[in-house]
Every structure is written in C-alpha cells, then in structure tokens.
Write a protein that holds these residues in place. Structure first.
Motif, mmCIF file in Angstrom:
data_model
loop_
_atom_site.group_PDB
_atom_site.id
_atom_site.type_symbol
_atom_site.label_atom_id
_atom_site.label_comp_id
_atom_site.label_asym_id
_atom_site.label_seq_id
_atom_site.Cartn_x
_atom_site.Cartn_y
_atom_site.Cartn_z
ATOM 1 N N MET A 1 0.843 -1.175 0.000
ATOM 2 C CA MET A 1 0.000 0.000 0.000
ATOM 3 C C MET A 1 0.893 1.244 0.000
ATOM 4 O O MET A 1 1.785 1.377 0.822
ATOM 5 C CB MET A 1 -0.902 -0.028 1.235
ATOM 6 N N PRO A 2 0.662 2.187 -0.914
ATOM 7 C CA PRO A 2 1.489 3.392 -0.959
ATOM 8 C C PRO A 2 1.305 4.249 0.289
ATOM 9 O O PRO A 2 0.219 4.309 0.863
ATOM 10 C CB PRO A 2 1.000 4.140 -2.183
ATOM 11 N N ARG A 3 2.379 4.869 0.678
ATOM 12 C CA ARG A 3 2.361 5.745 1.846
ATOM 13 C C ARG A 3 1.780 7.099 1.450
ATOM 14 O O ARG A 3 2.097 7.644 0.409
ATOM 15 C CB ARG A 3 3.798 5.926 2.333
ATOM 16 N N LYS A 4 0.911 7.656 2.292
ATOM 17 C CA LYS A 4 0.345 8.979 2.050
ATOM 18 C C LYS A 4 1.335 10.036 2.535
ATOM 19 O O LYS A 4 1.928 9.900 3.592
ATOM 20 C CB LYS A 4 -0.982 9.146 2.785
ATOM 21 N N LEU A 5 1.497 11.078 1.755
ATOM 22 C CA LEU A 5 2.385 12.165 2.144
ATOM 23 C C LEU A 5 1.651 13.160 3.036
ATOM 24 O O LEU A 5 0.503 13.492 2.787
ATOM 25 C CB LEU A 5 2.902 12.910 0.913
ATOM 26 N N LYS A 6 2.329 13.595 4.062
ATOM 27 C CA LYS A 6 1.786 14.655 4.893
ATOM 28 C C LYS A 6 1.919 15.970 4.130
ATOM 29 O O LYS A 6 2.751 16.115 3.239
ATOM 30 C CB LYS A 6 2.564 14.753 6.197
ATOM 31 N N PHE A 7 1.126 16.944 4.511
ATOM 32 C CA PHE A 7 1.154 18.247 3.854
ATOM 33 C C PHE A 7 2.561 18.838 3.870
ATOM 34 O O PHE A 7 3.025 19.390 2.884
ATOM 35 C CB PHE A 7 0.169 19.203 4.528
ATOM 36 N N GLU A 8 3.263 18.722 5.012
ATOM 37 C CA GLU A 8 4.609 19.282 5.144
ATOM 38 C C GLU A 8 5.574 18.648 4.145
ATOM 39 O O GLU A 8 6.529 19.279 3.718
ATOM 40 C CB GLU A 8 5.150 19.094 6.568
ATOM 41 N N GLU A 9 5.353 17.392 3.787
ATOM 42 C CA GLU A 9 6.202 16.718 2.810
ATOM 43 C C GLU A 9 5.801 17.070 1.384
ATOM 44 O O GLU A 9 6.638 17.144 0.489
ATOM 45 C CB GLU A 9 6.114 15.202 2.991
ATOM 46 N N LEU A 10 4.536 17.311 1.184
ATOM 47 C CA LEU A 10 4.018 17.589 -0.155
ATOM 48 C C LEU A 10 4.250 19.030 -0.585
ATOM 49 O O LEU A 10 4.555 19.303 -1.750
ATOM 50 C CB LEU A 10 2.520 17.273 -0.180
ATOM 51 N N GLU A 11 4.162 19.956 0.342
ATOM 52 C CA GLU A 11 4.257 21.376 0.008
ATOM 53 C C GLU A 11 5.517 21.741 -0.775
ATOM 54 O O GLU A 11 5.422 22.414 -1.797
ATOM 55 C CB GLU A 11 4.168 22.207 1.292
ATOM 56 N N PRO A 12 6.744 21.323 -0.361
ATOM 57 C CA PRO A 12 7.927 21.703 -1.127
ATOM 58 C C PRO A 12 7.939 21.130 -2.544
ATOM 59 O O PRO A 12 8.586 21.667 -3.428
ATOM 60 C CB PRO A 12 9.088 21.147 -0.321
ATOM 61 N N ARG A 13 7.222 20.053 -2.759
ATOM 62 C CA ARG A 13 7.164 19.467 -4.099
ATOM 63 C C ARG A 13 6.253 20.279 -5.014
ATOM 64 O O ARG A 13 6.468 20.351 -6.210
ATOM 65 C CB ARG A 13 6.663 18.027 -4.025
ATOM 66 N N ILE A 14 5.222 20.890 -4.438
ATOM 67 C CA ILE A 14 4.273 21.675 -5.220
ATOM 68 C C ILE A 14 4.840 23.068 -5.486
ATOM 69 O O ILE A 14 4.868 23.540 -6.611
ATOM 70 C CB ILE A 14 2.922 21.783 -4.480
ATOM 71 N N ALA A 15 5.257 23.746 -4.442
ATOM 72 C CA ALA A 15 5.779 25.109 -4.548
ATOM 73 C C ALA A 15 7.116 25.148 -3.819
ATOM 74 O O ALA A 15 7.148 25.032 -2.596
ATOM 75 C CB ALA A 15 4.811 26.093 -3.917
ATOM 76 N N PRO A 16 8.215 25.269 -4.547
ATOM 77 C CA PRO A 16 9.520 25.314 -3.879
ATOM 78 C C PRO A 16 9.550 26.404 -2.819
ATOM 79 O O PRO A 16 9.040 27.504 -3.023
ATOM 80 C CB PRO A 16 10.483 25.635 -5.016
#
Length: 98
Positions: A1-16
């Motif tokens: 099962m894929p791991r869900k990313l927390k917002f803190e982990e996802l944010e830098p990927r969306i907006a540097p």
C-alpha cells in the motif's frame, strides 16, 4: 500500500520554498550592510528576535515603500517557518536593489 504524504512533505514538491532562518542568513551573507542590520535584530544561530518592534522600525526606515508592524512582542524564526521561493526572490530584489 502506498504511503500517504503529509502536507509538510508535499508542500515543497508543489511550490519550492525555503526556511526563513536560512533565508535571513543568506541575505546577511549577500550584503554586509543588510547583514549588520539583520544581526542587530535576529540571532542568526538561534533565530531569536527579542525586539520585533525594533526590527520593524529598522525595516520601515528603508526605502522599500513597504511598512510593517509586529503582531507579537517576542518570537523565534526557524527553518520550520517556510516561505515560497517566489516570495524569497521578491524580497531579495526589494532589499538588494538599493
């Protein structure tokens, strides 16, 4: 099962983004005069801002055309506080153009 990313982990990927304390250190290294002003108000090791009003007053004396005011009497900046890279670039341009 894929791991869900927390917002803190996802944010830098969306907006540097970059940490605020690192950004202040970068500004201090880029311009000796600005660096002195930053160091007068922010401990660049700990991020402690003991006099936010003094920091705001110093910023407001500049010729940026922007006025700021503190909303707290004491705080600490760290790299946990993140700003978008686009905001960092705009601040660099504003402060280093003088």
């Amino acid at each position: 099962m894929p791991r869900k990313l927390k917002f803190e982990e996802l944010e830098p990927r969306i907006a540097p983004s970059m940490g605020l304390l690192s950004f202040l250190n970068e500004l201090a290294d880029l311009d000796p005069d600005l660096g002195g002003q930053i160091r007068d108000h922010v401990d660049l090791e700990t991020g402690e801002v003991a006099d936010p009003q003094g920091a705001a007053d110093a910023f407001n004396q500049g010729d940026t055309g922007v006025q700021v005011r503190p909303i707290v009497t004491q705080f600490q900046v760290s790299d946990d506080l993140r700003i978008p890279e686009s905001t960092a670039e705009a601040i660099r341009n504003l402060l280093l153009q003088r």
